[in-house]
Scaffold this motif. Structure first.
Motif, short mmCIF file in Angstrom:
data_model
loop_
_atom_site.label_atom_id
_atom_site.label_comp_id
_atom_site.label_asym_id
_atom_site.label_seq_id
_atom_site.Cartn_x
_atom_site.Cartn_y
_atom_site.Cartn_z
N TYR A 10 2.19 1.95 5.40
CA TYR A 10 2.80 1.62 4.12
C TYR A 10 3.53 2.80 3.35
N ARG A 11 3.06 4.12 3.96
CA ARG A 11 3.67 5.18 3.22
C ARG A 11 5.09 5.41 3.12
N GLU A 32 -4.62 2.19 5.60
CA GLU A 32 -3.19 2.23 5.82
C GLU A 32 -2.53 2.44 4.72
N PHE A 33 -2.81 2.52 3.57
CA PHE A 33 -2.29 2.74 2.25
C PHE A 33 -2.13 4.19 2.14
N GLY A 85 2.76 -1.96 8.30
CA GLY A 85 3.71 -1.89 6.98
C GLY A 85 4.17 -3.32 6.45
N GLY A 86 3.51 -4.41 6.91
CA GLY A 86 3.82 -5.64 6.61
C GLY A 86 2.85 -6.48 5.81
N GLY A 87 3.21 -7.80 5.47
CA GLY A 87 2.57 -8.68 4.85
C GLY A 87 2.70 -8.74 3.60
N ALA A 144 -0.97 2.91 -4.56
CA ALA A 144 -0.46 3.85 -5.60
C ALA A 144 0.33 5.02 -4.72
N VAL A 145 -0.83 5.63 -3.89
CA VAL A 145 -0.46 6.78 -3.02
C VAL A 145 0.79 6.35 -2.09
N ALA A 146 0.70 5.11 -1.45
CA ALA A 146 1.70 4.56 -0.61
C ALA A 146 3.08 4.39 -1.26
#
Length: 293
Positions: free
Chosen positions: A291-292, A285-286, A158-160, A230-232
């Motif tokens: 990241y969701r 991940e997205f 979830g970072g960066g 965009a999904v996330a």
């Protein structure tokens, strides 16, 4: 090993700290204040509060380490000055000792190139043109085992900053994220935990020296990545932007590196250090991971 680590509270550095500790290494994190000291202390590492521009103090700390990993970066116009100051201290402390120094670098220094290797010519955009001279200086120092991991865009957990930039992209009237440029450029990426795994392997291997290109080998377009972002983000979808829009949004220098078309298989790291990235891709991940929203 006793490892001195800068940037231990940052995105990449915190993953390196975890990796080192999980493999039995003792870490002293060089931090700028007591708040950061408390953060690394809570994770079981020693903390040394020091100004990285204070060469005598930093060199004194580094002399006590078996190896040094440098991931700290202000990410602004002072980045070159900070890396120069750290290299000054590293050369003073480690020259002639045979100890290891691993400073993080980034693939942007190669410019547009769909098949980057360690032998590829540097073609650094203005934003990162300062990196190679500093790296070459420490690589030429006598009696220091220097390994320079040249990393793709780091993501994970979830970072960066760059994944966050994509999730926070502006939206058009229909609720679509606007891509950086047309979206046809390819990005080389690497999960921060896989990157940390490389740092640890290179630190432990006496034969590892010089540049190592580090990325997971996936050749996703920014269009694919932004559609997943965009999904996330809960956006409608993603639509192409333009180079001009990207420059207006982020400034010429930052936009230039994000518009680069880059790819690599990281063959040297795989063959010499048996490095095998094992974490999900940035797209995955997205779509399904950390990241969701």
């Amino acid at each position: 090993m006793h490892v001195a680590l800068t940037g231990g509270t940052g995105f990449v550095g915190s993953h390196v700290l975890t990796e080192l500790q999980e493999h039995g290494h003792e870490v002293t994190a060089l931090v700028r204040d007591e708040t950061q000291a408390d953060r690394v202390g809570a994770r079981g590492a020693k903390a040394a509060v020091v100004d990285l521009y204070d060469r005598p103090a930093v060199a004194s700390l580094l002399r006590n380490a078996d190896g040094v990993i440098h991931t700290a970066s202000p990410g602004d116009a002072t980045s070159a000055d900070l890396d120069t100051a750290v290299v000054d201290a590293v050369i003073e402390a480690l020259e002639g000792t045979g100890k290891a120094y691993l400073p993080i670098s980034g693939l942007w220094v190669f410019g547009d190139n769909p098949s980057i290797t360690e032998e590829s010519p540097f073609n650094a955009p203005a934003l990162v043109a300062w990196k190679e001279p500093i790296e070459r200086r420490v690589l030429s120092a006598k009696g220091i085992r220097v390994v320079v991991p040249v990393s793709g865009v780091a993501y994970g957990d979830g970072g960066g900053g760059i994944p966050g930039l994509l999730i926070g992209s502006p939206r058009d009237e229909a609720g679509n994220l606007v891509m950086l440029g047309t979206g046809q450029q390819h990005w080389s990426t690497v999960h921060a935990a896989d990157l940390a795994d490389f740092f640890r392997r290179a630190l432990e291997s006496d034969s590892a020296r010089g540049y190592y290109v580090i990325a997971n080998g996936l050749y996703s377009t920014l269009a694919e990545i932004t559609q997943a972002a965009a999904v996330a983000a809960g956006a409608t979808g993603a639509v192409p932007g333009s180079d001009d829009e990207a420059r207006a949004r982020l400034g010429d220098y930052f936009a230039e590196v994000l518009l680069l078309d880059q790819g690599t298989k990281a063959a040297k790291a795989r063959s010499e250090l048996d490095w095998t990235p094992s974490h999900p891709s940035l797209v995955d991940e997205f779509l399904h991971g950390s990241y969701r929203h």
